[in-house]
Design an enzyme around this catalytic site. Structure first.
Site, PDB file in Angstrom:
ATOM      1  N   HIS A 292       0.836  -1.212   0.000  1.00  0.00           N
ATOM      2  CA  HIS A 292       0.000   0.000   0.000  1.00  0.00           C
ATOM      3  C   HIS A 292       0.865   1.255   0.000  1.00  0.00           C
ATOM      4  CE1 HIS A 292       0.294   1.062   4.340  1.00  0.00           C
ATOM      5  NE2 HIS A 292       0.302  -0.234   4.559  1.00  0.00           N
ATOM      6  N   ASP A 304       6.379   1.081   6.367  1.00  0.00           N
ATOM      7  CA  ASP A 304       4.940   0.805   6.242  1.00  0.00           C
ATOM      8  C   ASP A 304       4.321   1.842   5.320  1.00  0.00           C
ATOM      9  OD1 ASP A 304       2.344  -0.029   6.572  1.00  0.00           O
ATOM     10  OD2 ASP A 304       2.144   0.703   8.626  1.00  0.00           O
ATOM     11  N   GLU A 338      -5.001   2.201   2.643  1.00  0.00           N
ATOM     12  CA  GLU A 338      -5.026   0.994   3.481  1.00  0.00           C
ATOM     13  C   GLU A 338      -5.191   1.355   4.944  1.00  0.00           C
ATOM     14  OE1 GLU A 338      -3.338  -2.104   6.170  1.00  0.00           O
ATOM     15  OE2 GLU A 338      -2.634  -0.075   5.877  1.00  0.00           O
ATOM     16  N   GLU A 339      -4.422   2.377   5.360  1.00  0.00           N
ATOM     17  CA  GLU A 339      -4.329   2.670   6.797  1.00  0.00           C
ATOM     18  C   GLU A 339      -5.659   3.098   7.405  1.00  0.00           C
ATOM     19  OE1 GLU A 339      -1.970   1.801   8.486  1.00  0.00           O
ATOM     20  OE2 GLU A 339      -0.079   1.949   7.403  1.00  0.00           O
ATOM     21  N   ASP A 366       3.335  -6.327   3.614  1.00  0.00           N
ATOM     22  CA  ASP A 366       2.963  -5.205   4.492  1.00  0.00           C
ATOM     23  C   ASP A 366       3.321  -5.473   5.954  1.00  0.00           C
ATOM     24  OD1 ASP A 366       1.978  -2.777   5.376  1.00  0.00           O
ATOM     25  OD2 ASP A 366      -0.107  -3.453   5.446  1.00  0.00           O
ATOM     26  N   HIS A 437       3.844   2.993  12.493  1.00  0.00           N
ATOM     27  CA  HIS A 437       2.950   4.125  12.810  1.00  0.00           C
ATOM     28  C   HIS A 437       3.577   5.149  13.754  1.00  0.00           C
ATOM     29  CE1 HIS A 437      -0.856   1.480  11.833  1.00  0.00           C
ATOM     30  NE2 HIS A 437       0.043   1.489  10.858  1.00  0.00           N
TER      31      HIS A 437
HETATM   32 ZN    ZN Z   1       0.886  -1.119   6.368  1.00  0.00          ZN
END
Ligand code: ZN
Ligand code: NAG
Ligand code: NAG
Ligand code: NAG
Length: 474
Positions: A292, A304, A338-339, A366, A437
């Site tokens: 993603h 990520d 995606e997130e 991912d 994140h």
């Molecule tokens: Zn991810």
């Protein structure tokens, strides 16, 4: 040797003997399922494997995946859903794909959430004044302009919340402080914490960041408000501050926090990006590799999921450069949004539902692009036997492990849940949730050689699956 050690040795021998028997039995079953011809056919891909591995790990492509990822990440930084940076990064990846002579590139538009973080601060007022590091959770509402000042109640799990008296929660700030065991086990405290605390009358909810390690680094992530409950502000604090508050309250002292948060929410148009390297015999049949392209607004989205996007970008590029055109089509998908709830993947599944029977196998990376170890496979036994046989070709780079899983990847689960076989990149990712994140998700997490190994492995596996004479059974 005393009797204790002799017993221990015997037990160990029995255990390893039994394990060996289990593995042997599995490979016997697989040998029967596959048959000698297919096993021989899969083994015959060793030359192609060598060609790809050599080109990527030692040849002209060496370091290229890292360089391209770094250029991308340095140029656009964070790429949150609905942002201009995300759309510009999509235009850019289309350009660098076309520059490789891959002209079969399309995008598909869809509406995505656009949540924007404003000012955020949490100050502990009692028992002493201390500023806490904070990251609001995606879709959190703002506090009133004067903030929310209230006492904290520390909750270690949902059972404790459900068992507490309403007067213990009403008007307070709930801090969920579950110890990290796994991401899956602790995620509900982030995604549903606000809703469940609000149902008990809390005025705000905080969550101990989901991760095993911290240097005062909060981790953001998605959350959703349930129906018919008050939408209360919700944020993540660090492991250090969560533990501090837990210790103080455990001593019977009151902790009072002042929370100030602001944010805005609307929707925007974004795009899934689809790159095809058309198959030479069965172009309608697809082997998909994917990652993603959106990220959180903090950090740079290098890990990520920049790494997953760039090994998936590399697959058709490498095959094109080596003039390797498999029997079936290799499709790279860079999912958007995606997130914020797999929004791109759901849109793709819906739009392509009529042709999803054409997906022969679907892959997503991912969970990091550290050294590849193999694949995490969601498929039936017959399919797993084929994949396991293919993975045997990657013993030289230690990437021949097949992990049986019911989840192949967050985006592609939307598709594998309909019975289509798929896999995620199984990699040496013990540190993944240190950075996930957070502001720490930068190029410094990525390693040039490990990305080469990942790109080479991803490309070669996709090629072989796309080229063998049999479809992957479902
Ligand atoms: Zn991810
Ligand atoms: C907390 O942060 C505010 C605003 O940045 C600053 O003015 C204040 O001095 C800080 N307080 C402490 C105790 O560090
Ligand atoms: C929310 O309220 C509406 C209207 O009263 C009701 O139809 C719906 O079932 C409620 N939803 C939940 C999750 O309770
Ligand atoms: C594979 O693992 C072995 C043993 O752990 C190690 O010596 C070797 O360097 C590894 N090979 C690669 C390519 O990482």
């Amino acid at each position: 040797m005393n009797i204790y050690y002799i017993c221990l040795l015997k037990i160990l021998l029995i255990i390893s003997f039994n394990q060996a028997k289990v593995i042997e039995k599995q490979s016997d079953t697989c040998r029967e399922i596959l048959g000698d011809d297919l096993i021989r056919e899969i083994g015959s891909y060793e030359n192609v494997r060598d060609e790809i591995l050599r080109y990527v790990i030692e040849g002209d492509f060496k370091g290229k995946t890292y360089d391209e990822l770094a250029k991308f990440v340095d140029k656009f930084g964070a790429r949150p859903s609905g942002s201009e940076a995300l759309e510009n990064s999509i235009d850019y990846i289309i350009d660098i794909t076309r520059a490789e002579g891959l002209n079969d590139v399309i995008t598909e538009e869809l509406e995505v959430p656009h949540w924007t973080r404003g000012e955020e601060s949490i100050t502990m007022l009692q028992p002493r004044v201390k500023n806490l590091s904070v990251l609001g959770l995606g879709t959190s509402v703002s506090t009133p302009p004067e903030g929310i000042t209230a006492e904290v109640v520390v909750i270690s799990d949902f059972a404790e919340l459900e068992n507490s008296q309403e007067e213990d929660i009403k008007g307070k700030i709930v801090l969920y402080n579950p110890m990290y065991t796994s991401y899956g086990a602790t995620t509900p405290y982030r995604t549903q914490g606000a809703t469940r605390a609000a149902a008990k009358g809390a005025v705000a909810s905080l969550v101990r960041s989901l991760g095993p390690f911290s240097i005062n680094s909060p981790h953001t992530g998605a959350q959703t408000y349930g129906e018919n409950v008050t939408q209360i502000p919700t944020a993540a604090i660090t492991l250090e501050d969560a533990d501090l508050i837990r210790r103080i309250t455990a001593r019977g002292e009151k902790v009072i926090l002042k929370i100030e948060m602001s944010s805005s929410y609307d929707t925007k148009i974004s795009r899934n990006t689809i790159v095809d390297l058309k198959g030479r015999e069965n172009p309608e049949s697809l082997v998909i590799v994917s990652g993603h392209i959106d990220s959180w607004d903090v950090g740079q989205g290098a890990m990520d999921d920049g790494g997953g996007v760039f090994i998936s970008w590399a697959a058709p590029v490498i095959l094109k450069r080596l003039n390797l055109q498999p029997r079936r089509t290799i499709r790279s998908i860079f999912w958007t949004a995606e997130e914020v709830g797999l929004v791109g993947a759901y849109a793709y599944e819906e739009k392509h539902r009529d042709e999803n029977h054409n997906i022969n196998f679907i892959m997503e990376s991912d969970v990091g692009t550290f050294a590849p170890l193999g694949l995490s496979v969601a498929a039936n036994q017959e399919a797993r036997c084929i994949i396991a046989e293919i993975l045997k070709l990657f013993e030289s780079i230690n990437a021949s492990t097949l992990v049986e899983s019911n989840s192949a990847g967050p985006d592609i689960d939307v598709i594998t849940n309909t019975g289509i076989p798929g896999a995620g990149l199984h990699n040496d990712n013990a540190r993944y949730f240190w950075f996930h994140h957070t502001e720490g998700d930068t190029m410094n997490v990525e390693d040039e050689h490990e990305l080469d190994l990942g790109a080479a492995f991803w490309t070669a596996v996709a090629y072989i699956i796309a080229d063998i004479s049999v479809d992957i059974p479902r």
